[in-house]
Write a protein that holds these residues in place. Structure first.
Motif, PDB file in Angstrom:
ATOM      1  N   ALA A 187       0.903  -1.452  -0.126  1.00 35.35           N
ATOM      2  CA  ALA A 187      -0.073  -0.171   0.017  1.00 35.35           C
ATOM      3  C   ALA A 187       0.308   1.562   0.118  1.00 35.35           C
ATOM      4  N   THR A 188       2.183   1.317   0.115  1.00 38.19           N
ATOM      5  CA  THR A 188       3.110   2.236   0.707  1.00 38.19           C
ATOM      6  C   THR A 188       3.966   1.978  -0.887  1.00 38.19           C
ATOM      7  N   LEU A 189       4.477   1.230  -1.016  1.00 38.52           N
ATOM      8  CA  LEU A 189       5.555   1.422  -2.506  1.00 38.52           C
ATOM      9  C   LEU A 189       5.559   0.270  -2.755  1.00 38.52           C
ATOM     10  N   ALA A 190       4.712  -0.430  -4.328  1.00 41.33           N
ATOM     11  CA  ALA A 190       5.432  -2.118  -4.411  1.00 41.33           C
ATOM     12  C   ALA A 190       6.085  -1.888  -4.847  1.00 41.33           C
ATOM     13  N   HIS A 191       6.754  -1.391  -6.010  1.00 43.15           N
ATOM     14  CA  HIS A 191       8.067  -1.332  -6.880  1.00 43.15           C
ATOM     15  C   HIS A 191       8.716   0.141  -7.416  1.00 43.15           C
ATOM     16  N   THR A 192      10.019  -0.166  -7.371  1.00 39.72           N
ATOM     17  CA  THR A 192      10.787   0.770  -7.937  1.00 39.72           C
ATOM     18  C   THR A 192      11.727   0.625  -9.175  1.00 39.72           C
ATOM     19  N   SER A 193      11.710  -1.064  -9.500  1.00 38.73           N
ATOM     20  CA  SER A 193      12.644  -1.605 -10.247  1.00 38.73           C
ATOM     21  C   SER A 193      14.081  -1.342  -9.795  1.00 38.73           C
ATOM     22  N   ASN A 194      15.403  -1.079 -10.577  1.00 38.54           N
ATOM     23  CA  ASN A 194      16.394  -1.113  -9.744  1.00 38.54           C
ATOM     24  C   ASN A 194      17.255   0.264 -10.000  1.00 38.54           C
ATOM     25  N   LEU A 195      16.313   1.503 -11.131  1.00 35.97           N
ATOM     26  CA  LEU A 195      16.939   2.321 -11.133  1.00 35.97           C
ATOM     27  C   LEU A 195      16.675   3.717  -9.560  1.00 35.97           C
ATOM     28  N   TYR A 196      15.619   2.876  -8.850  1.00 39.44           N
ATOM     29  CA  TYR A 196      16.119   3.394  -8.044  1.00 39.44           C
ATOM     30  C   TYR A 196      16.605   2.639  -6.419  1.00 39.44           C
ATOM     31  N   LEU A 197      16.576   2.734  -5.060  1.00 38.57           N
ATOM     32  CA  LEU A 197      16.920   2.746  -4.465  1.00 38.57           C
ATOM     33  C   LEU A 197      15.775   2.825  -3.430  1.00 38.57           C
ATOM     34  N   HIS A 198      15.383   1.964  -2.405  1.00 42.01           N
ATOM     35  CA  HIS A 198      13.949   2.167  -0.897  1.00 42.01           C
ATOM     36  C   HIS A 198      14.549   1.024  -0.099  1.00 42.01           C
ATOM     37  N   GLU A 199      14.372   1.705   1.083  1.00 43.84           N
ATOM     38  CA  GLU A 199      14.811   1.565   2.540  1.00 43.84           C
ATOM     39  C   GLU A 199      14.795  -0.228   3.108  1.00 43.84           C
ATOM     40  N   PRO A 200      13.431  -0.457   2.248  1.00 40.38           N
ATOM     41  CA  PRO A 200      13.290  -1.917   2.835  1.00 40.38           C
ATOM     42  C   PRO A 200      14.663  -2.561   2.147  1.00 40.38           C
ATOM     43  N   GLU A 201      15.464  -2.465   1.281  1.00 35.12           N
ATOM     44  CA  GLU A 201      16.525  -3.728   0.381  1.00 35.12           C
ATOM     45  C   GLU A 201      17.227  -3.075   1.509  1.00 35.12           C
ATOM     46  N   VAL A 202      17.866  -1.984   1.720  1.00 34.23           N
ATOM     47  CA  VAL A 202      18.906  -1.823   2.559  1.00 34.23           C
ATOM     48  C   VAL A 202      18.781  -2.095   3.703  1.00 34.23           C
ATOM     49  N   LEU A 203      17.781  -2.275   4.639  1.00 32.45           N
ATOM     50  CA  LEU A 203      17.372  -2.431   5.694  1.00 32.45           C
ATOM     51  C   LEU A 203      17.832  -4.515   5.171  1.00 32.45           C
ATOM     52  N   LEU A 204      16.926  -4.565   4.451  1.00 26.07           N
ATOM     53  CA  LEU A 204      17.416  -6.345   4.272  1.00 26.07           C
ATOM     54  C   LEU A 204      18.631  -7.052   4.544  1.00 26.07           C
ATOM     55  N   ALA A 205      19.232  -5.948   3.368  1.00 28.94           N
ATOM     56  CA  ALA A 205      20.991  -6.119   3.077  1.00 28.94           C
ATOM     57  C   ALA A 205      21.685  -6.154   4.624  1.00 28.94           C
ATOM     58  N   GLU A 206      21.306  -4.749   5.800  1.00 27.18           N
ATOM     59  CA  GLU A 206      21.860  -4.670   6.594  1.00 27.18           C
ATOM     60  C   GLU A 206      21.336  -5.492   7.638  1.00 27.18           C
ATOM     61  N   LYS A 207      20.443  -6.558   7.762  1.00 27.20           N
ATOM     62  CA  LYS A 207      20.319  -7.099   8.545  1.00 27.20           C
ATOM     63  C   LYS A 207      21.046  -8.790   8.421  1.00 27.20           C
ATOM     64  N   LEU A 208      21.023  -8.609   6.866  1.00 23.88           N
ATOM     65  CA  LEU A 208      21.404 -10.279   6.342  1.00 23.88           C
ATOM     66  C   LEU A 208      23.566 -10.118   7.155  1.00 23.88           C
ATOM     67  N   LEU A 209      23.300  -8.572   6.765  1.00 27.22           N
ATOM     68  CA  LEU A 209      24.980  -8.783   7.172  1.00 27.22           C
ATOM     69  C   LEU A 209      25.081  -8.835   8.527  1.00 27.22           C
ATOM     70  N   GLU A 210      24.367  -8.772   9.597  1.00 32.88           N
ATOM     71  CA  GLU A 210      24.789  -8.386  10.838  1.00 32.88           C
ATOM     72  C   GLU A 210      24.411  -9.992  11.045  1.00 32.88           C
ATOM     73  N   LEU A 211      23.652 -10.459  10.244  1.00 33.86           N
ATOM     74  CA  LEU A 211      23.312 -11.641  10.982  1.00 33.86           C
ATOM     75  C   LEU A 211      25.054 -13.014  10.575  1.00 33.86           C
ATOM     76  N   LEU A 212      24.966 -12.838   9.200  1.00 35.13           N
ATOM     77  CA  LEU A 212      26.471 -13.342   8.715  1.00 35.13           C
ATOM     78  C   LEU A 212      27.430 -12.989   9.674  1.00 35.13           C
ATOM     79  N   LYS A 213      28.270 -11.874  10.127  1.00 31.81           N
ATOM     80  CA  LYS A 213      29.074 -11.128  10.957  1.00 31.81           C
ATOM     81  C   LYS A 213      29.984 -11.239   9.936  1.00 31.81           C
TER      82      LYS A 213
END
Length: 388
Positions: free
Chosen positions: A66-92
């Protein structure tokens, strides 16, 4: 006309007609279109980490679409950054992430990443395991050691040398200074949930390091708490050069990830690879909800409970149980896994006939002790019915 007949009329025949049409689910329970109820011990092939209709997943996906369904890779968005950061946190470990839509695309990314490394270093071939499964796109399929699905689509663009899974000596002989990369599953999934001998993955790391080859860990099925650890390679004390993820990461929403560690993190240059839907905001929101609600220790405890219950079942058809965490296989004395799957379905349980003599169990990580016990209690009669 039934839904099955409509499916057959509308779809290519590569799946045949599935034996069951599902209508809805809640937790670890699903219902078919005729209203019959089943306990789901397939979990969408180790995908439905939080089961069906989990409130956190529903809320996260609903809010994001309901907020933002798609952007393509031409633009960044916060959920993808948060997810990448979380994965890196878990991978240590220092690393960088690429998001795709599926497991085969994650492995395709790893394949291209390795190819670039191979060209830069003058290397010429890959090594992978017999009976390994890495996907069905052409790059991933070239690394898949299942002849039945591989050979009809050859020749493939690069040489891949296949070695027996779990044989460290064979791996060492195959990996020379001309080897680009070794693709391995920490536990082979489609081969029948087959763990390697103790120390095998550590030996693979040493072999690759000595030869200068990349070690790619395919954790499409084994990660996100499935084996009782966030990532199965962590239990081995091993850091791969490249890691691939999918399935359970999205909890039912399509997402894959390719993670590069150390020098492998920066092999790609701008424009080398891309994905229109990779890192989609809705899928990333789903994955964040999964990571916030999965507890690997809880999955390990439930896996131990399931395994202990299954191993206590004494039946002439049951040879044993193998696997890790909530990712197990019933190993049969006879090649009748299809009959076991059907007998289980008739008894109200969904399991997967993975190999002729192996039945896969990959329930949602939210499966309860009572649901585990229900399957254990029903198993003797299921096996007896299958043995007829």
């Amino acid at each position: 006309m039934s839904l099955y007949e409509r499916f057959e009329d509308a779809f290519m025949p590569n799946y045949g007609v599935p034996p069951l049409a599902l209508a809805r689910g809640k937790g670890s329970t699903v219902w078919d279109v005729e209203g019959r109820q089943y306990l789901d011990f397939v979990g969408g092939i180790a995908v439905d980490s939080l089961g069906h209709g989990h409130p956190a997943l529903v809320e996260a996906v609903s809010r994001q679409v309901a907020t933002l369904a798609h952007t393509s890779n031409l633009y960044l968005h916060e959920p993808e950054v948060l997810l990448a950061e979380k994965l890196l946190e878990l991978l240590k470990q220092p690393a960088k992430v690429f998001f795709a839509n599926s497991g085969t695309e994650a492995n395709e990314c790893a394949y291209k990443l390795a190819l670039k490394y191979g060209k830069a270093t003058g290397r010429s071939y890959f090594v992978a395991a017999e009976n390994g499964f890495h996907g069905r796109t052409m790059g991933a399929l070239s690394l898949t050691g299942k002849k039945a699905i591989r050979e009809q689509f050859g020749p493939f663009p690069v040489e891949v040398r296949f070695v027996p899974y779990g044989d460290a000596d064979a791996l060492k002989q195959a990996v020379t200074e001309d080897c680009i990369a070794v693709f391995l599953e920490p536990t082979q999934g489609e081969a029948g949930v087959v763990p390697p001998p103790e120390g095998y993955f550590g030996a693979a790391r040493e072999i690759c390091t000595a030869a200068g080859a990349l070690l790619v860990a395919d954790e499409i099925q084994s990660a996100i708490g499935r084996t009782g650890h966030w990532f199965a390679h962590q239990a081995e004390g091993v850091v791969p050069d490249v890691l691939t993820l999918a399935k359970g990461l999205g909890g039912g929403l399509p997402i894959g990830a390719c993670v590069g560690f150390g020098p492998a993190a920066t092999l790609f240059d701008k424009g080398d690879h891309g994905s229109t839907f990779g890192g989609n905001p809705v899928s990333c929101a789903a994955a964040l909800a999964v990571l916030a609600n999965v507890d690997p220790a809880e999955a390990a405890a439930k896996g131990a409970l399931l395994r202990a219950g299954l191993e206590a079942v004494k039946h002439p058809l049951l040879k044993g149980v193998r696997g890790r965490g909530l990712w197990l296989a019933l190993v049969l004395e006879e090649p009748v896994s299809g009959k076991v799957q059907q007998a289980a379905q008739d008894a109200g349980f969904l399991v997967n006939a993975l190999q002729p003599d192996a039945v896969r169990l990959a329930p949602p990580l939210v499966v309860t002790a009572e649901e585990i016990q229900a399957l254990v209690d029903a198993l003797p009669s299921i096996l007896t019915e299958a043995a007829k």
